[in-house]
Scaffold this motif. Structure first.
Motif, PDB file in Angstrom:
ATOM      1  N   ALA A 326       1.101  -1.322  -0.042  1.00 32.83           N
ATOM      2  CA  ALA A 326       0.032  -0.094   0.042  1.00 32.83           C
ATOM      3  C   ALA A 326       0.859   1.187  -0.012  1.00 32.83           C
ATOM      4  O   ALA A 326       0.572   2.149  -0.670  1.00 32.83           O
ATOM      5  CB  ALA A 326      -0.887  -0.017   1.368  1.00 32.83           C
ATOM      6  N   VAL A 327       1.904   1.110   0.813  1.00 36.82           N
ATOM      7  CA  VAL A 327       2.601   2.468   0.978  1.00 36.82           C
ATOM      8  C   VAL A 327       3.390   2.835  -0.568  1.00 36.82           C
ATOM      9  O   VAL A 327       3.366   3.942  -0.936  1.00 36.82           O
ATOM     10  CB  VAL A 327       3.829   2.352   1.987  1.00 36.82           C
ATOM     11  CG1 VAL A 327       4.649   3.603   1.996  1.00 36.82           C
ATOM     12  CG2 VAL A 327       3.209   1.869   3.209  1.00 36.82           C
ATOM     13  N   PRO A 328       3.992   1.750  -1.227  1.00 34.00           N
ATOM     14  CA  PRO A 328       4.691   2.219  -2.371  1.00 34.00           C
ATOM     15  C   PRO A 328       3.724   2.692  -3.574  1.00 34.00           C
ATOM     16  O   PRO A 328       3.862   3.344  -4.248  1.00 34.00           O
ATOM     17  CB  PRO A 328       5.523   1.034  -2.710  1.00 34.00           C
ATOM     18  CG  PRO A 328       5.068  -0.195  -2.070  1.00 34.00           C
ATOM     19  CD  PRO A 328       4.744   0.519  -0.849  1.00 34.00           C
ATOM     20  N   ALA A 329       2.582   2.068  -3.441  1.00 30.35           N
ATOM     21  CA  ALA A 329       1.503   2.194  -4.296  1.00 30.35           C
ATOM     22  C   ALA A 329       0.965   3.623  -4.163  1.00 30.35           C
ATOM     23  O   ALA A 329       0.634   4.514  -5.091  1.00 30.35           O
ATOM     24  CB  ALA A 329       0.231   1.303  -4.223  1.00 30.35           C
ATOM     25  N   THR A 330       0.740   4.243  -2.795  1.00 24.16           N
ATOM     26  CA  THR A 330       0.446   5.325  -2.352  1.00 24.16           C
ATOM     27  C   THR A 330       1.363   6.578  -2.951  1.00 24.16           C
ATOM     28  O   THR A 330       1.257   7.509  -3.414  1.00 24.16           O
ATOM     29  CB  THR A 330       0.155   5.597  -0.711  1.00 24.16           C
ATOM     30  OG1 THR A 330      -0.641   4.608  -0.454  1.00 24.16           O
ATOM     31  CG2 THR A 330      -0.252   7.082  -0.458  1.00 24.16           C
ATOM     32  N   VAL A 331       2.636   6.249  -2.715  1.00 24.03           N
ATOM     33  CA  VAL A 331       3.855   6.947  -3.338  1.00 24.03           C
ATOM     34  C   VAL A 331       3.620   7.204  -4.846  1.00 24.03           C
ATOM     35  O   VAL A 331       3.875   8.253  -5.408  1.00 24.03           O
ATOM     36  CB  VAL A 331       5.098   6.500  -3.051  1.00 24.03           C
ATOM     37  CG1 VAL A 331       6.230   7.284  -3.915  1.00 24.03           C
ATOM     38  CG2 VAL A 331       5.465   6.463  -1.510  1.00 24.03           C
ATOM     39  N   VAL A 332       3.340   6.166  -5.658  1.00 24.57           N
ATOM     40  CA  VAL A 332       3.127   6.443  -6.948  1.00 24.57           C
ATOM     41  C   VAL A 332       1.991   7.112  -7.465  1.00 24.57           C
ATOM     42  O   VAL A 332       2.016   7.705  -8.376  1.00 24.57           O
ATOM     43  CB  VAL A 332       3.164   5.028  -7.793  1.00 24.57           C
ATOM     44  CG1 VAL A 332       2.645   4.772  -9.316  1.00 24.57           C
ATOM     45  CG2 VAL A 332       4.261   3.967  -7.440  1.00 24.57           C
ATOM     46  N   LEU A 333       0.835   6.909  -6.521  1.00 23.67           N
ATOM     47  CA  LEU A 333      -0.391   7.845  -6.593  1.00 23.67           C
ATOM     48  C   LEU A 333      -0.329   9.044  -6.276  1.00 23.67           C
ATOM     49  O   LEU A 333      -0.976  10.031  -7.126  1.00 23.67           O
ATOM     50  CB  LEU A 333      -1.458   7.157  -6.008  1.00 23.67           C
ATOM     51  CG  LEU A 333      -2.097   5.741  -6.240  1.00 23.67           C
ATOM     52  CD1 LEU A 333      -3.065   5.272  -5.601  1.00 23.67           C
ATOM     53  CD2 LEU A 333      -2.653   5.765  -7.594  1.00 23.67           C
ATOM     54  N   SER A 334       0.567   9.393  -5.305  1.00 19.52           N
ATOM     55  CA  SER A 334       0.914  10.868  -5.093  1.00 19.52           C
ATOM     56  C   SER A 334       1.579  11.716  -6.241  1.00 19.52           C
ATOM     57  O   SER A 334       1.343  12.721  -6.596  1.00 19.52           O
ATOM     58  CB  SER A 334       1.635  11.055  -3.997  1.00 19.52           C
ATOM     59  OG  SER A 334       2.980  10.391  -3.932  1.00 19.52           O
ATOM     60  N   VAL A 335       2.611  10.638  -7.092  1.00 23.34           N
ATOM     61  CA  VAL A 335       3.156  11.248  -8.059  1.00 23.34           C
ATOM     62  C   VAL A 335       2.219  11.544  -9.217  1.00 23.34           C
ATOM     63  O   VAL A 335       2.472  12.430  -9.845  1.00 23.34           O
ATOM     64  CB  VAL A 335       4.298  10.418  -8.378  1.00 23.34           C
ATOM     65  CG1 VAL A 335       5.133  11.004  -9.742  1.00 23.34           C
ATOM     66  CG2 VAL A 335       5.448  10.392  -7.413  1.00 23.34           C
ATOM     67  N   TYR A 337      -0.844  12.251  -9.093  1.00 27.57           N
ATOM     68  CA  TYR A 337      -1.649  13.336  -8.730  1.00 27.57           C
ATOM     69  C   TYR A 337      -0.793  14.622  -8.936  1.00 27.57           C
ATOM     70  O   TYR A 337      -1.351  15.711  -9.603  1.00 27.57           O
ATOM     71  CB  TYR A 337      -2.034  13.251  -7.231  1.00 27.57           C
ATOM     72  CG  TYR A 337      -2.478  14.530  -6.857  1.00 27.57           C
ATOM     73  CD1 TYR A 337      -4.170  14.529  -7.095  1.00 27.57           C
ATOM     74  CD2 TYR A 337      -2.142  15.474  -5.937  1.00 27.57           C
ATOM     75  CE1 TYR A 337      -4.734  15.967  -6.519  1.00 27.57           C
ATOM     76  CE2 TYR A 337      -2.825  16.662  -5.662  1.00 27.57           C
ATOM     77  CZ  TYR A 337      -3.917  16.841  -5.833  1.00 27.57           C
ATOM     78  OH  TYR A 337      -4.723  18.025  -5.523  1.00 27.57           O
ATOM     79  N   GLU A 338       0.402  14.856  -8.576  1.00 30.03           N
ATOM     80  CA  GLU A 338       1.388  15.846  -8.826  1.00 30.03           C
ATOM     81  C   GLU A 338       1.496  16.219 -10.500  1.00 30.03           C
ATOM     82  O   GLU A 338       1.411  17.274 -10.656  1.00 30.03           O
ATOM     83  CB  GLU A 338       2.736  15.601  -8.216  1.00 30.03           C
ATOM     84  CG  GLU A 338       2.798  15.695  -6.768  1.00 30.03           C
ATOM     85  CD  GLU A 338       4.169  15.277  -6.208  1.00 30.03           C
ATOM     86  OE1 GLU A 338       5.012  15.057  -7.058  1.00 30.03           O
ATOM     87  OE2 GLU A 338       4.418  15.156  -4.875  1.00 30.03           O
ATOM     88  N   VAL A 339       1.625  14.873 -11.350  1.00 27.76           N
ATOM     89  CA  VAL A 339       1.790  15.319 -12.769  1.00 27.76           C
ATOM     90  C   VAL A 339       0.436  16.046 -13.470  1.00 27.76           C
ATOM     91  O   VAL A 339       0.268  16.834 -14.070  1.00 27.76           O
ATOM     92  CB  VAL A 339       2.229  14.149 -13.483  1.00 27.76           C
ATOM     93  CG1 VAL A 339       1.987  14.276 -14.955  1.00 27.76           C
ATOM     94  CG2 VAL A 339       3.560  13.642 -12.642  1.00 27.76           C
ATOM     95  N   PHE A 340      -0.689  15.423 -12.748  1.00 29.11           N
ATOM     96  CA  PHE A 340      -2.058  15.941 -13.226  1.00 29.11           C
ATOM     97  C   PHE A 340      -2.190  17.439 -12.928  1.00 29.11           C
ATOM     98  O   PHE A 340      -2.846  18.080 -13.550  1.00 29.11           O
ATOM     99  CB  PHE A 340      -3.198  14.914 -12.409  1.00 29.11           C
ATOM    100  CG  PHE A 340      -4.353  15.227 -12.847  1.00 29.11           C
ATOM    101  CD1 PHE A 340      -5.036  15.143 -14.071  1.00 29.11           C
ATOM    102  CD2 PHE A 340      -5.353  16.063 -11.897  1.00 29.11           C
ATOM    103  CE1 PHE A 340      -6.436  15.703 -14.221  1.00 29.11           C
ATOM    104  CE2 PHE A 340      -6.464  16.316 -12.143  1.00 29.11           C
ATOM    105  CZ  PHE A 340      -7.130  16.198 -13.439  1.00 29.11           C
ATOM    106  N   ALA A 341      -1.897  17.655 -11.239  1.00 28.34           N
ATOM    107  CA  ALA A 341      -2.063  18.881 -10.946  1.00 28.34           C
ATOM    108  C   ALA A 341      -1.192  19.719 -11.624  1.00 28.34           C
ATOM    109  O   ALA A 341      -1.741  20.957 -11.937  1.00 28.34           O
ATOM    110  CB  ALA A 341      -1.720  19.210  -9.733  1.00 28.34           C
ATOM    111  N   GLU A 342      -0.013  19.614 -11.913  1.00 29.06           N
ATOM    112  CA  GLU A 342       0.867  20.505 -12.896  1.00 29.06           C
ATOM    113  C   GLU A 342       0.016  20.586 -14.384  1.00 29.06           C
ATOM    114  O   GLU A 342       0.235  21.822 -14.930  1.00 29.06           O
ATOM    115  CB  GLU A 342       2.141  20.051 -13.058  1.00 29.06           C
ATOM    116  CG  GLU A 342       2.973  19.741 -11.613  1.00 29.06           C
ATOM    117  CD  GLU A 342       4.440  19.059 -12.069  1.00 29.06           C
ATOM    118  OE1 GLU A 342       4.520  18.681 -13.023  1.00 29.06           O
ATOM    119  OE2 GLU A 342       5.040  19.086 -10.915  1.00 29.06           O
ATOM    120  N   THR A 343      -0.458  19.697 -14.923  1.00 30.20           N
ATOM    121  CA  THR A 343      -1.073  19.619 -16.125  1.00 30.20           C
ATOM    122  C   THR A 343      -2.140  20.462 -16.258  1.00 30.20           C
ATOM    123  O   THR A 343      -2.598  21.527 -16.936  1.00 30.20           O
ATOM    124  CB  THR A 343      -1.384  18.345 -16.683  1.00 30.20           C
ATOM    125  OG1 THR A 343      -0.373  17.273 -16.621  1.00 30.20           O
ATOM    126  CG2 THR A 343      -1.885  18.495 -17.915  1.00 30.20           C
TER     127      THR A 343
END
Length: 346
Positions: A326-335, A337-343
């Motif tokens: 769950a933790v590494p998957a959450t790290v990937v999901l947070s990345v 989200y960051e890319v989506f927010a920047e877009t």
């Protein structure tokens, strides 16, 4: 006239194109959902393969940069070094570990039977058993034996999946750029730049998180082992390795390790169980509230509430494997989200 006004747009080509696109997207979403449901047991293995590949490639690149070795040779060197390290560790501590794990396997059922006996002998225990829970504690040992047998029976499947993950990780670690380019090529042209950015960032974030977890596991096992040995708790080496391994799972892992340690020590006395719980709890406290925050301040941090809910969600979807990943998957999901927010800002 009114009917013609409402339906005159139906003959336009753009309306038909939009309708076809909407139906196609809905059908694709349904198919992906069904595929996700059918592969729910397989997806965690794929993600675990990716995590292993990221760790393997990161260690190989660091080793190669330090000693000037080509990447392919450094990947092989890291794998051989890991195998040699495991073999040497087993030769040095294998016999002691096996004996202590045997002791753990014997003490945990004995502790459960001891607790059951005391509960049944206590008036409040009989009250709860008869009037509240309507449970016969004397019959609780049979399901435990069944669960142990099922766990032993699944060891073969776990070994096969681990072997699959290692082989897949070797292919990914050998050519991560080529595999990433193939994934990018499968996405629509107007999304390829975002996907490429996501893959690059998520790989770096996973690498940082894995380095952090390595420190966490080693420190937790070290502090727990020293405390258990100093207090004379039985099977200190086995309990230290269990505590360190479960430190990979935030929050829940420390609780499970504490309970296991107390159960192992309980047949040797209540004082021994309290010392075992104190040792593992203190090690988890030092690691969780002193070491990990310091390391996270220098790397990356996921909000605790987000991490907790993601662990519950992945556990509900994928079971125990989902909780572990769950933790590494959450790290990937947070990345992502960051890319989506920047877009969106752009």
């Amino acid at each position: 006239m009114k009917l013609n006004f409402l339906t005159k747009g139906l003959d336009q080509p753009d309306f038909v194109a939009r309708a076809v696109a909407t139906v196609s997207i809905a059908a694709a979403a349904i198919m992906l959902g069904l595929l996700f449901w059918r592969l729910s047991e397989f997806l965690p293995i794929v993600f675990a393969t990716i995590v292993i590949a990221v760790a393997w490639r990161g260690a190989a690149e660091s080793f190669g940069a330090r000693f000037g070795i080509p990447t392919g040779l450094s990947i092989l060197t890291v794998a051989l070094a890991l195998v040699v390290g495991v073999v040497v560790t087993l030769m040095a501590f294998g016999g002691q570990l096996v004996r202590q794990y045997d002791e753990v396997a014997l003490d945990v059922p004995a502790a459960i039977e001891l607790i059951q006996r005391h509960v049944e002998e206590h008036p409040w225990g009989r009250f709860v058993e008869k009037f509240v829970l309507d449970v016969d504690y004397s019959k609780a040992a049979a399901p435990i034996a069944q669960h142990v047998g099922a766990a032993l029976g699944s060891l073969g499947n776990a070994f096969a999946m681990t072997l699959f993950a290692i082989i897949g990780a070797a292919y990914l670690a050998a050519d991560p750029k080529g595999h990433a380019e193939r994934v990018v090529a499968l996405t629509p042209a107007h999304h390829r730049e975002k996907v490429s950015r996501f893959l690059q960032r998520s790989g770096g974030s996973l690498r940082q998180w894995l380095i952090l977890q390595l420190y966490v596991i080693v420190m937790n096992a070290f502090f727990a082992g020293v405390a258990l040995w100093a207090f004379g708790v039985p099977a200190p080496l086995a309990l230290a390795t269990i505590s360190g391994a479960l430190a990979f799972i935030p929050y829940f892992g420390s609780i499970i390790a504490l309970v296991v340690g107390a159960l192992v020590a309980l047949p040797h006395g209540v004082d021994s169980a309290a010392l075992a719980a104190l040792s593992i709890g203190a090690a988890s406290f030092v690691e969780g509230y002193l070491i990990t925050p310091f390391l996270q301040s220098r790397s990356l941090s996921v909000p605790a509430v987000v991490l907790l809910f993601c662990m519950l969600a992945f556990g509900a979807l994928f079971g125990a494997m989902g909780v572990v990943l769950a933790v590494p998957a959450t790290v990937v999901l947070s990345v992502a989200y960051e890319v989506f927010a920047e877009t969106q800002k752009a």
